[in-house]
Design an enzyme around this catalytic site. Structure first.
Site, PDB file in Angstrom:
ATOM      1  CB  VAL A  21      50.491  40.737  41.295  1.00  0.00           C
ATOM      2  CG1 VAL A  21      51.841  40.844  41.974  1.00  0.00           C
ATOM      3  CG2 VAL A  21      49.472  41.679  41.930  1.00  0.00           C
ATOM      4  N   GLY A  22      48.618  41.606  38.519  1.00  0.00           N
ATOM      5  CA  GLY A  22      47.371  41.311  37.818  1.00  0.00           C
ATOM      6  C   GLY A  22      46.119  41.841  38.483  1.00  0.00           C
ATOM      7  CB  THR A  24      44.100  46.134  36.176  1.00  0.00           C
ATOM      8  OG1 THR A  24      44.783  47.159  36.916  1.00  0.00           O
ATOM      9  CG2 THR A  24      43.094  46.785  35.241  1.00  0.00           C
ATOM     10  CE  LYS A  45      44.775  52.122  40.124  1.00  0.00           C
ATOM     11  NZ  LYS A  45      45.399  50.792  40.331  1.00  0.00           N
ATOM     12  CD  GLU A 117      43.338  47.943  39.797  1.00  0.00           C
ATOM     13  OE1 GLU A 117      44.530  47.740  39.486  1.00  0.00           O
ATOM     14  OE2 GLU A 117      42.461  48.268  38.979  1.00  0.00           O
ATOM     15  N   GLY A 118      43.470  48.936  44.468  1.00  0.00           N
ATOM     16  CA  GLY A 118      44.586  49.691  45.010  1.00  0.00           C
ATOM     17  C   GLY A 118      45.690  49.920  43.994  1.00  0.00           C
ATOM     18  CB  ALA A 119      48.266  52.168  43.494  1.00  0.00           C
ATOM     19  N   GLY A 120      49.865  49.128  43.560  1.00  0.00           N
ATOM     20  CA  GLY A 120      50.981  48.399  44.154  1.00  0.00           C
ATOM     21  C   GLY A 120      50.483  47.413  45.197  1.00  0.00           C
ATOM     22  N   GLY A 205      47.532  35.913  30.105  1.00  0.00           N
ATOM     23  CA  GLY A 205      47.084  36.465  28.827  1.00  0.00           C
ATOM     24  C   GLY A 205      45.617  36.826  28.764  1.00  0.00           C
TER      25      GLY A 205
END
Length: 240
Positions: A21-22, A24, A45, A117-120, A205
């Protein structure tokens, strides 16, 4: 709905309604805006997966775009799976929530803002005993930034994620992870109906921009709570 009264500092979780979903790029944008505002920023992370693919890691992307002074990955696994599953498949020991907690606290020393920042999505199992980024947020006393899609399905996914955070008493703020250059009807109506407190919208982008351009533009994508100049009310008016 959470109402921010001042810019966020200390530990802040960046999670999302789903993978891809963005998160990062939004993390990099927040790091850039906060740095431009004069804050010392660390990014952590807890668990990176999919490193076998050879693609740019999340930490490398954040460094390429924002270049904060501290960027750390606490655990990395080869397969592109949820972190607990990736650890199991690889035969490696999964990350514990205590190790993650201590890692974030250590990385955040001498910094004003620590982005985690999480994962998923919010409730993905990140390690031993199926702990989640929501558990880590509770342990840290952190707020959460929820990165969402602009397209079809986002209203339900966003509402579910915000409800889960509210049940845990975690303050939450919403950022659109990839706003299209030419929004269609579904994007405009979703913008109007999107639940939660909107505090940003990163353009589609943005991750391919040169670092100098990304750092210059990032504050205009994020509101004051994330150290930027974005006007949520004016942006939401586009959906009416």
């Amino acid at each position: 709905m959470t109402r921010a009264t001042r810019p966020l500092t200390g530990p802040v979780i960046v999670t999302g309604t789903d993978t891809g979903v963005g998160k990062t790029i939004v993390t990099a944008a927040i790091a850039s805006a906060a740095t431009r505002a004069g804050l010392r920023v660390a990014v952590v992370k807890p668990a990176q997966t999919g490193i076998i693919t050879g693609e740019e890691t999340d930490a490398a992307t954040i460094t390429r775009l924002a270049n904060p002074p501290t960027v750390r990955t606490l655990a990395a696994f080869a397969d592109a799976l949820a972190p607990l599953a990736a650890a199991r498949v690889s035969g490696e020991r999964p990350l514990t929530v205590m190790a993650a907690y201590l890692g974030v606290r250590d990385a955040g020393r001498h910094h004003d803002l620590t982005l985690v920042e999480g994962a998923g999505g919010l409730l993905v199992s990140l390690g031993e005993n199926r702990w989640t980024i929501a558990d880590l947020a509770t342990s840290l006393g952190a707020s959460a930034v929820v990165v969402v899609r602009p397209g079809l399905g986002t209203l339900n996914h966003t509402a579910l994620t915000l409800e889960a955070l509210e049940r845990r008493n975690i303050p939450a703020y919403v950022v659109i992870g990839s706003w299209p250059a030419e929004p269609e009807l579904v994007h405009r109506t979703n913008l109007h109906d999107l639940p939660g407190e909107l505090v940003g919208a990163v353009p589609e982008g943005a991750g391919s921009m040169a670092r100098s351009v990304f750092q210059r533009e990032a504050p205009f994508w994020l509101s004051r709570v994330l150290h930027g100049e974005f006007d949520p009310a004016a942006f939401r008016a586009r959906g009416k």
